[in-house]
Design an enzyme around this catalytic site. Structure first.
Site, PDB file in Angstrom:
ATOM      1  CD  GLU A  49      -2.810  -0.897   2.616  1.00 39.43           C
ATOM      2  OE1 GLU A  49      -2.744   0.134   3.296  1.00 39.43           O
ATOM      3  OE2 GLU A  49      -3.587  -1.834   2.868  1.00 39.43           O
ATOM      4  N   GLY A  50       2.164   1.120   0.075  1.00 39.75           N
ATOM      5  CA  GLY A  50       3.035   2.278   0.282  1.00 39.75           C
ATOM      6  C   GLY A  50       3.265   2.560   1.756  1.00 39.75           C
TER       7      GLY A  50
END
Lengths: 339, 339
Positions: B306-307
């Site tokens: 997701e970062g």
């Protein structure tokens, strides 16, 4: 909170009476964590940090909104032995720099949304040179513990303890040797920038202090009185005050951790409300963390003190709580579980 | 910024034309760093990060004020081989969760003051199963690169690239093997939570893909087209776009780093504007970082994607710039230098 002690023995009693975390909040936080929209364990250490924090705040969905950083400054008689790369007047010059917002800790507190308070402890009256006498009298030591205790804002929900004091890695190294064994050479490092000869001199100075105080160092609080600076005593007082007020603490580097280690050796478990913010480049800090079985959050080669590494870790802990308390559950988000 | 390529060969030319950092800004930032009120080197890695960032921004006293996080989501035909612990519909469910603010990346972006944009790439049209055919046609691959390029806000001053895609650790592992050698067993990990049998199956699936595509994988961009998902291609496009616009990038975990590694192997130096945000618990990520000679900022056992790890590192980088650009110099603060 009013200071609940006047003597060192009364402070010792405070350590023995320290409250623990809230077991119900821990259980509820663990249950919540298991339902958040992520694979189990996928936030790694953030999950454990969030649950630990919720336990100490007695709130299974806590957030960090009012962090406080305290910086204590003191001067050290042992500087007369030539143990620092910088002159003693830098302590008061840096306090002035803290007060006008020019130091690293000011920027780091701003970046973390933390309120910074600075406490100069009799900078014109250095502690005694610990190679000649105890650094502090009993009254001076109790006063420094009390000043640290009083510095903690009861409304804070997280505490970072920092320090400034030319010569204080020498004090921290001597204290570490007293608490965990070894000689000056085992604990002396470069501090603000000593060369090899400077480190060797520092080790000899530490050994001289250890020899002078001898068996008296077996009591951790007495070791802090004899070897520590006022800022180390104030950090110990602040950490104990935070515990009494259910405020979790992020420890900073070598000096702050040495001060904290006094509490842990005096009363095992006294640092359960603390987490190590970082591992300093001062090699002895890693040894202290190992001795305390603490795993640092960050390892970025800082060796500045001031509370800098701990302040840098505030946003990590804030982020851990933001995830824990802000994420949707699988049910709320209608996300499918494992196949 | 308008997309300056339509074909893969034109994208390759963009990589070759990428701008470098500003040498004057680096020199000025180094000179400033040497005068700040701290012992030389005492902020450790923060100092190098600040100077690196100033170079890319061509500003010796830069700050980070407009960070952007982009999350790309894609679905993977290879999921039909049973390589994920979660069903494929979780990709679109999590995109919905991102859009309403319920995921970890939402909380982490809030905590970092970063703007998050989410880009779903044809979730109803998974890439082809790479054990049977190239994952993407040339047109599909170029379109995904372009979507990534366009997602970058020219006004951003820092970029984090994240992803969501059930099955994409399989894609990243196959891609890593294609770029750096080894077999499925060398690069397959637990992903969102596979057991030992699942990891063994995943390794066999990767080996089947490597065998099918064979020598065609020698070209890194072609390897990405054949093995990668659309979200990996979009990350590669976004990283290249950031370079063209002098925007430094924080890389996230295994999938994002695998996508980035395509650029580095296709055009050595292509990741000079990137820093590794963290080391993931997915073991292959550490291997990728070693191959790229990148030292992660954080190492906290995250393995979410997701970062998330990169977003968590934003505040560290912000803090580094806050110190660099906000601290007083020795002269400004009238602090004495080394004895």
């Amino acid at each position: 909170m009013q200071v609940p002690f006047q003597t060192i023995e009364e402070f010792r009693a405070c350590l023995a009476d320290a409250p623990g975390p809230d077991a119900d909040a821990i259980a509820a936080a663990e249950a919540r964590n298991a339902q958040l929209t992520k694979p189990a364990g996928a936030l790694g250490r953030l999950e454990a940090l969030a649950i630990w924090y919720c336990g100490w705040r007695a709130d299974p969905r806590a957030r960090i909104e009012r962090p406080q950083a305290v910086v204590f400054a003191g001067n050290h008689g042992v500087v007369a032995q030539g143990v620092s790369a910088y002159p003693a007047e830098v302590t008061s010059q840096m306090v002035a720099n803290f007060q006008v917002g020019g130091a690293a800790i000011n920027q780091l507190c701003d970046a973390a949304g933390a309120r910074l308070t600075v406490h100069a402890l009799q900078l014109d009256n250095p502690t005694d040179d610990f190679t000649q006498a105890p650094a502090m009298s009993e009254a001076e030591f109790a006063a420094a513990l009390a000043l640290g205790w009083e510095a903690v804002d009861p409304g804070a929900d997280l505490l970072v303890c920092g320090e400034m004091g030319i010569g204080n890695t020498t004090s921290a190294a001597a204290l570490s040797a007293a608490l965990f064994g070894g000689t000056g050479a085992d604990w002396a490092g470069r501090g603000t920038g000593l060369d090899d000869d400077g480190v060797a001199l520092k080790a000899r100075v530490i050994d001289a202090g250890l020899a002078l105080h001898g068996e008296a160092l077996a009591d951790p609080l007495e070791a802090l009185r004899r070897l520590g600076g006022r800022e180390l005593a104030a950090i110990a007082g602040a950490i104990a005050a935070a515990r009494a007020q259910h405020i979790p603490v992020i420890l900073d580097g070598f000096i702050g951790t040495a001060a904290a280690a006094v509490l842990e050796t005096a009363a095992p478990g006294a640092l359960a409300h603390c987490v190590a913010g970082h591992r300093s480049a001062e090699a002895a800090h890693g040894k202290l963390l190992d001795a305390l079985q603490m795993e640092p959050i960050l390892d970025l080669g800082l060796r500045l003190g001031e509370g800098s590494g701990a302040a840098l870790a505030i946003n990590i802990l804030k982020s851990a709580l933001a995830c824990h308390s802000g994420m949707a559950t699988f049910a709320e988000a209608a996300v499918s579980g494992k196949s």
